[in-house]
Design an enzyme around this catalytic site. Structure first.
Site, PDB file in Angstrom:
ATOM      1  N   ASP A 115       0.854  -1.193   0.000  1.00 36.12           N
ATOM      2  CA  ASP A 115       0.000   0.000   0.000  1.00 36.12           C
ATOM      3  C   ASP A 115       0.888   1.241   0.000  1.00 36.12           C
ATOM      4  O   ASP A 115       1.933   1.250  -0.637  1.00 36.12           O
ATOM      5  CB  ASP A 115      -0.947  -0.038   1.213  1.00 36.12           C
ATOM      6  CG  ASP A 115      -2.271   0.663   0.948  1.00 36.12           C
ATOM      7  OD1 ASP A 115      -2.255   1.889   0.800  1.00 36.12           O
ATOM      8  OD2 ASP A 115      -3.312  -0.013   0.900  1.00 36.12           O
ATOM      9  N   HIS A 152      -3.490   5.934   3.506  1.00 35.78           N
ATOM     10  CA  HIS A 152      -4.265   4.772   3.086  1.00 35.78           C
ATOM     11  C   HIS A 152      -3.709   3.480   3.693  1.00 35.78           C
ATOM     12  O   HIS A 152      -4.448   2.682   4.293  1.00 35.78           O
ATOM     13  CB  HIS A 152      -4.259   4.705   1.558  1.00 35.78           C
ATOM     14  CG  HIS A 152      -5.279   3.795   0.970  1.00 35.78           C
ATOM     15  ND1 HIS A 152      -5.011   2.479   0.675  1.00 35.78           N
ATOM     16  CD2 HIS A 152      -6.562   4.021   0.590  1.00 35.78           C
ATOM     17  CE1 HIS A 152      -6.095   1.917   0.152  1.00 35.78           C
ATOM     18  NE2 HIS A 152      -7.044   2.838   0.084  1.00 35.78           N
ATOM     19  N   ASN A 259     -14.424  -0.039  -6.195  1.00 42.63           N
ATOM     20  CA  ASN A 259     -15.420   0.914  -5.691  1.00 42.63           C
ATOM     21  C   ASN A 259     -16.241   1.563  -6.787  1.00 42.63           C
ATOM     22  O   ASN A 259     -16.808   2.635  -6.595  1.00 42.63           O
ATOM     23  CB  ASN A 259     -14.712   2.010  -4.883  1.00 42.63           C
ATOM     24  CG  ASN A 259     -14.004   1.453  -3.672  1.00 42.63           C
ATOM     25  OD1 ASN A 259     -14.417   0.444  -3.112  1.00 42.63           O
ATOM     26  ND2 ASN A 259     -12.925   2.108  -3.270  1.00 42.63           N
ATOM     27  N   SER A 324     -11.427  -1.006  -0.020  1.00 39.67           N
ATOM     28  CA  SER A 324     -10.097  -0.990   0.591  1.00 39.67           C
ATOM     29  C   SER A 324     -10.163  -1.240   2.088  1.00 39.67           C
ATOM     30  O   SER A 324      -9.217  -1.752   2.684  1.00 39.67           O
ATOM     31  CB  SER A 324      -9.417   0.363   0.351  1.00 39.67           C
ATOM     32  OG  SER A 324      -8.949   0.481  -0.966  1.00 39.67           O
TER      33      SER A 324
END
Length: 409
Positions: A115, A152, A259, A324
């Site tokens: 990430d 994130h 998404n 996520s």
């Protein structure tokens, strides 16, 4: 473009020579999943096509290097006054997180997060996390794993491993999970951020080739579980084949389903070798943004998920929404389950998570929830359930004959 070869000392130089002829520049050579990937950059599409034609005539496979994005999320900044258990963590444990003695104190199947980094100084995250890529271990480096410009990766990490019982912040699926490995693919310091501000443009995307390289770094570091809250719309045969090789070699890989709120596919989640995770809300309904298709394997909480972040709260907590946020619930459960039952295989752990999920939506597997809502108790029962007792015979056996009477005296 990415050129794929089966390795050998001469393969990358052969690619470089062909690229040079048409004005291409080799940006990176990656050894991963038993193959050599050479990333070549061109100024325009015509020279890229010329290189592809020449390379494929020479027996090489060439394709566009697809972009992969961190899952977008909706955020509402918050800072808990005391420790709280996010609703999603309670949900995957049937309402109550087990006490500390339930969780393994050491792991034989470490988890690797790919990430935007991991805020190593956050007081609510384990301090023993390490860089899976040694080149990211230098605090002075622009890709230092222990910082996170994008928040994130740190948010994902908190859902997996936020420390429990410290009176602060939140609790993760595996509170204080030891031995986390981190690979940073978003958020290079100093890149594309002029003028500085949020969002940082360096958090925008990476490439499929970089993901393959990142997973290889995870594997080389000893990780057995890989968690990726990212994706993109374009498939890549190079990426697909690499992830299949990783799975065949015993690695369990979890990724967010996407998404877009549509039936489109997001990659790498939609490759068969990867667990694709959809998102649910607090009412166990599919999140409006969660993608739905025949590659969705399982669902997990992904709306208004509170977890760890960095500045400007310095450090703090945020409520994010997205697939996520759902994926780390599943990878965290996998880490708990596999380290409590380490003799099982990656395929058996995956089957247990899917088979033990709480069925939602249409009976059985469906495109919105996959096999259902991730549930630790269900997965554990599916993995470790004793063999059923033998079935009784269809016809009861005849009673034994009475004992013979003694002869008359």
């Amino acid at each position: 473009n990415v050129a794929t070869t089966k390795g050998g000392a001469r393969a990358p130089s052969k690619v470089a020579q062909m690229a040079d002829v048409v004005g291409g520049e080799v940006k990176k050579t990656i050894e991963a999943a038993l193959k050599t990937l050479t990333v070549v950059e061109f100024e325009d599409n015509s020279t890229a096509r010329a290189f592809q034609d020449q390379a494929e005539r020479s027996g090489l496979r060439v394709e566009e290097d697809q972009r992969r994005y961190p899952g977008p999320s909706v955020a509402t900044r918050t800072q808990p006054l005391a420790e709280e258990t996010p609703w999603g963590i309670e949900r995957v444990y049937n309402g109550a997180v087990p006490n500390a003695s339930f969780f393994p104190s050491a792991v034989t199947h470490p988890l690797c997060i790919i990430d935007s980094g991991y805020l190593l100084t956050h007081p609510d995250l384990p301090s023993d996390a390490t860089a899976a890529d040694p080149l990211q271990a230098d605090p002075a480096g622009t890709m230092y794993f222990g910082g996170d410009l994008c928040n994130h990766g740190t948010h994902v990490a908190g859902t997996i491993a936020a420390i429990g019982g410290d009176g602060e912040g939140v609790v993760g699926v595996f509170p204080g999970a030891p031995g986390l490995k981190i690979v940073k693919v978003f958020g290079e310091a100093g890149q594309l951020d002029d003028p500085p501000g949020w969002p940082n443009e360096a958090c925008g995307w990476t490439y499929a080739s970089e993901l393959v390289d990142a997973v290889q770094r995870c594997v080389d570091s000893g990780a057995k579980i890989v968690s990726m809250s990212l994706g993109g719309g374009g498939p890549s045969s190079t990426e697909r084949d690499a992830f299949q090789t990783f799975f065949d070699d015993g690695i369990l890989i979890v990724a967010s389903a996407g998404n877009g709120g549509s039936s489109s596919y997001s990659y790498p989640a939609s490759y068969p070798s990867i667990m694709s995770v959809a998102a649910t809300d607090i009412s166990d309904a599919k999140a409006s943004f969660s993608q739905f298709n025949d590659e969705v394997d399982i669902a997990a909480p992904g709306v208004d998920v509170v977890s760890t972040v960095g500045p400007p709260s310095d450090p703090g907590y945020d409520s994010f929404s997205g697939t996520s946020m759902a994926a780390p619930h599943v990878s965290g459960l996998a880490m708990v389950l596999w380290n409590k039952y380490p003799s099982y295989t990656n395929a058996e752990v995956r089957t247990a998570l899917e088979g033990g999920a709480e069925d939602l939506g249409e009976p059985g597997r469906d495109n919105e929830f996959g096999h259902g809502l991730a549930n630790y108790q269900g997965a554990e029962m599916r993995l470790g359930a004793p063999s059923p007792p033998p079935s009784p015979p269809a016809t009861p056996p005849a009673p034994p004959p009475p004992p013979a009477l003694p002869p008359p005296s």
